[in-house]
Design a protein around this motif. Sequence first.
Motif, short mmCIF file in Angstrom:
data_model
loop_
_atom_site.label_atom_id
_atom_site.label_comp_id
_atom_site.label_asym_id
_atom_site.label_seq_id
_atom_site.Cartn_x
_atom_site.Cartn_y
_atom_site.Cartn_z
N ALA A 64 0.91 -1.13 0.00
CA ALA A 64 0.03 -0.01 0.06
C ALA A 64 0.70 1.45 -0.12
O ALA A 64 0.69 2.39 -0.68
CB ALA A 64 -0.84 0.11 1.28
N GLY A 65 1.96 1.21 0.98
CA GLY A 65 2.75 2.44 0.84
C GLY A 65 3.54 2.71 -0.46
O GLY A 65 3.69 3.76 -1.22
N GLN A 66 3.78 1.62 -1.17
CA GLN A 66 4.50 1.76 -2.68
C GLN A 66 3.37 2.26 -3.66
O GLN A 66 3.87 2.90 -4.33
CB GLN A 66 4.97 0.35 -2.94
N SER A 67 2.29 1.59 -3.55
CA SER A 67 1.31 2.19 -4.47
C SER A 67 0.68 3.52 -4.38
O SER A 67 0.50 4.58 -5.02
CB SER A 67 0.04 1.21 -4.35
N LEU A 68 0.86 3.98 -2.92
CA LEU A 68 0.28 5.45 -2.58
C LEU A 68 1.43 6.32 -3.02
O LEU A 68 1.01 7.26 -3.78
CB LEU A 68 0.16 5.70 -1.11
#
Length: 454
Positions: free
Chosen positions: A145-149
Amino acid sequence: MGTRAPTDQNHDDTTSNDVKVDNRTEREKQIDEWLPITSSRSAKWWYSAFHNVTAMVGAGVLGLPYSLSHLGWGPGLTMLFGSWILTTYTLWQLVEMHEIIPGKRFDRYHELGQHAFGKKLGLLIVVPQQLIVEVGCDIVYMVTAGQSLKKFHELLCQDPCKDIKLTYFILIFASVQFLLSHLPNFNSITAISLAAAVMSITYSTIAWVAAVNKGVQPNVDYGYRESSRSGEIFSFFNGMGALAFAYAGHNVVLEIQATIPSTPEKPSKGPMWKGVLAAYLVVAGCYFPVAISGYWAYGNKVADNVMLSLEKPVWLIAAANMFVVIHVIGSYQVFAMPVFDMMETVLVKKLKFKPSFMLRFITRNLYVAFTMMVGILVPYFGGLLGFFGGFAFAPTSYFLPCIIWLIICKPKKWGLSWLINWLCIVIGVIIMVLSPIGGLRQIIIDSKHYKSFS
């Protein structure tokens, strides 16, 4: 953790009068009505489909092109298709064994393990593996999720654009989980799981369509990622684990089935298998196109998260990354719910704490905080896939159901069922032994280029 008494397993709120009399005390009834897994048994077959799609089509699908880049076309496709067939079979076994003893329901994976191996040994064998899978998934989802955000921000932010640390994006995702983690049980997250399942199908479709549209990139290379012979071997091991990571639904399937009503005339395995089969067809429709198209377009240069390799059209890739975030919001909860159940079972049944909102508030917030901190400290997506995929996913998804089946069902020696189960066990053990070596090596390599809280 927490072993349920036989009377607990005999009880089902929705069963007919043919089922044995419920001999539990009032306190035991209150506890079962409070615990996340047994508090509601009103799920439909499509609830099972939503939860299983959400559990499986997550971070694993984004790493499939990366795993093929470690394995190569031949071994990679063989393992991809073979794993789908093998894990469909082992998932069917778990569904069948949920009520293999008339009048009992094995609502949790470790309860089935206890029936096969004994109370103490069953806990020691199943619980550590299951916890590693579920907690490992939630840690990987924090990173995903952090990478995608971060990718979403980079794609849409106009120059001049200030770079924001990955840590902050993981914190944003964690803040959502701090809120959602206080939903009481599986049925309460059905809407979230449905949204997550839809998102998984959507971003998987975007990923493979965008890769096909982009076409084969200049100077694409389908050779192994590593230049040295030893590097190729360790890389191959990591690829096996990354692929195994994609098949994680077994670790929550009994807990999902526990939410479905059951009677002697209509046991839960009917609607459960219907939902599982629908989910696995969706899995095939997501996994195979993403894995093949991503590796075809980028070769061994594909990122460990294929979404990070896709750049255009900007608006579509940005939307796909946000769909990934929405999906892992649901996936996190599907894997966290059995962990919450384990923690709360120990606290109220073993340590005699009173079931309360405050107890749940503290334990669940501590869990989310733990997965968040590990995700911030070790945000190595590719290495985490390989390590967790081999170390824990292979046993619980590939061969532990087969061992339990051999013990409980006792198929004829050298018969077809006996041979199939032993083949699954051999394959699973090979993956379990070799994959963590490659994954750990990848984490060590990645750690040289990353500073904590960066």
